[in-house]
Structure formats: structure tokens, C-alpha cells
Design a protein around this motif. Sequence first.
Motif, PDB file in Angstrom:
ATOM      1  N   ALA A  55      43.053   3.911  71.087  1.00  0.00           N
ATOM      2  CA  ALA A  55      42.946   3.925  72.544  1.00  0.00           C
ATOM      3  C   ALA A  55      42.682   2.533  73.108  1.00  0.00           C
ATOM      4  O   ALA A  55      43.165   2.188  74.179  1.00  0.00           O
ATOM      5  N   ASP A  56      41.914   1.730  72.407  1.00  0.00           N
ATOM      6  CA  ASP A  56      41.554   0.386  72.879  1.00  0.00           C
ATOM      7  C   ASP A  56      42.015  -0.628  71.832  1.00  0.00           C
ATOM      8  O   ASP A  56      41.286  -0.936  70.889  1.00  0.00           O
ATOM      9  N   ILE A  97      47.952   3.331  71.944  1.00  0.00           N
ATOM     10  CA  ILE A  97      48.629   4.488  72.534  1.00  0.00           C
ATOM     11  C   ILE A  97      49.029   4.157  73.970  1.00  0.00           C
ATOM     12  O   ILE A  97      48.504   3.242  74.591  1.00  0.00           O
ATOM     13  N   THR A  98      49.957   4.929  74.500  1.00  0.00           N
ATOM     14  CA  THR A  98      50.345   4.770  75.900  1.00  0.00           C
ATOM     15  C   THR A  98      49.400   5.588  76.768  1.00  0.00           C
ATOM     16  O   THR A  98      48.794   6.559  76.298  1.00  0.00           O
ATOM     17  N   PRO A  99      49.255   5.226  78.032  1.00  0.00           N
ATOM     18  CA  PRO A  99      48.346   5.975  78.911  1.00  0.00           C
ATOM     19  C   PRO A  99      48.663   7.469  78.904  1.00  0.00           C
ATOM     20  O   PRO A  99      49.813   7.867  78.931  1.00  0.00           O
ATOM     21  N   GLY A 100      47.617   8.278  78.817  1.00  0.00           N
ATOM     22  CA  GLY A 100      47.768   9.725  78.801  1.00  0.00           C
ATOM     23  C   GLY A 100      47.861  10.325  77.412  1.00  0.00           C
ATOM     24  O   GLY A 100      47.719  11.531  77.253  1.00  0.00           O
ATOM     25  N   GLU A 101      48.127   9.508  76.397  1.00  0.00           N
ATOM     26  CA  GLU A 101      48.174  10.014  75.030  1.00  0.00           C
ATOM     27  C   GLU A 101      46.775  10.031  74.436  1.00  0.00           C
ATOM     28  O   GLU A 101      45.903   9.284  74.861  1.00  0.00           O
ATOM     29  N   SER A 102      46.601  10.870  73.443  1.00  0.00           N
ATOM     30  CA  SER A 102      45.357  10.880  72.679  1.00  0.00           C
ATOM     31  C   SER A 102      45.569  10.072  71.404  1.00  0.00           C
ATOM     32  O   SER A 102      46.662  10.086  70.848  1.00  0.00           O
TER      33      SER A 102
END
Length: 138
Positions: free
Chosen positions: A17-18, A56-61
Motif C-alpha cells: 500500500a505504501d 498497488i493502485t488506489p482502491g486495491e487491497s
Amino acid sequence: MSYYQGRLFDHIHLRVADFERARVFYEAVLVALGRSDCIGHGRDWMECDELMIEEITPGESPSRIHICFQAPDRKTVDRFYRSALEAGGRENGAPGLRDYHPGYYAAYVLDPDGNNIEAKCDERVRKRSCDTIQIDTD
């Protein structure tokens, strides 16, 4: 006692995520392990030998984990796929060529916990320097 490396995994792919936080962490770990020679990175990814980390792309987990097993040929990839489905895996990409690079033949399944498991044959490979690395310990 002996153990071996280089026979089982083609790569391990972590989706984070980061990315910046992950990059700082994994670069520090790899440098501490004496592996700064293999670190490559771009805006949202980094790699070192069999390890691939990508944001990851925004909205993905973030994914749990992606493991790619080495396979010597297409027949083995096909057998992996059938066996994994028969053993309770779920389809996540039937065997076939992928556009990652020429000769990338792979199949994907989700294991019972949802981890993405791949088997890949890299048809570009003509020769390996050795089949395995044997490590002997006391």
C-alpha cells in the motif's frame, strides 16, 4: 547437513500500500544482507533477484502474497494448474503466454487462503550456470 536454493521459486511478488515505506525497509534489509548489488527500482516498484515489490493502485487491497514456482516447460505449467485446481485451488489465470516478456508461459491459481500462486516457464532460458546451489552446514 545440506540445503538447496535456486530450485523452487522463480520470484516472490509483494504488492504494498505504501511503496516508499516498503522501499526504505527492503533496501535497508537487502543492504544489511550484503545484497545492494541487485537492487533495482522505478517510481513504484523495486526488485532484487527473486524479490519483486510493487505499489498497488488506489482502491486495491495489498495482496497477501504472490509466489511463482519455476517450471522447466509448458507441460509442467499445465500439470501444476490441473493439480492445483484438483487440490482445492481456484482459477486465477489459465495456462498461456503472457505479455511480460517473450516466452513467459504461466498459470495462476488462488490457494485455499486466497494467495496468488503461479507456475512459470521462461522459454528464453537456454542454460543455467547450475541447477541448484548446495549449501553445506555443520
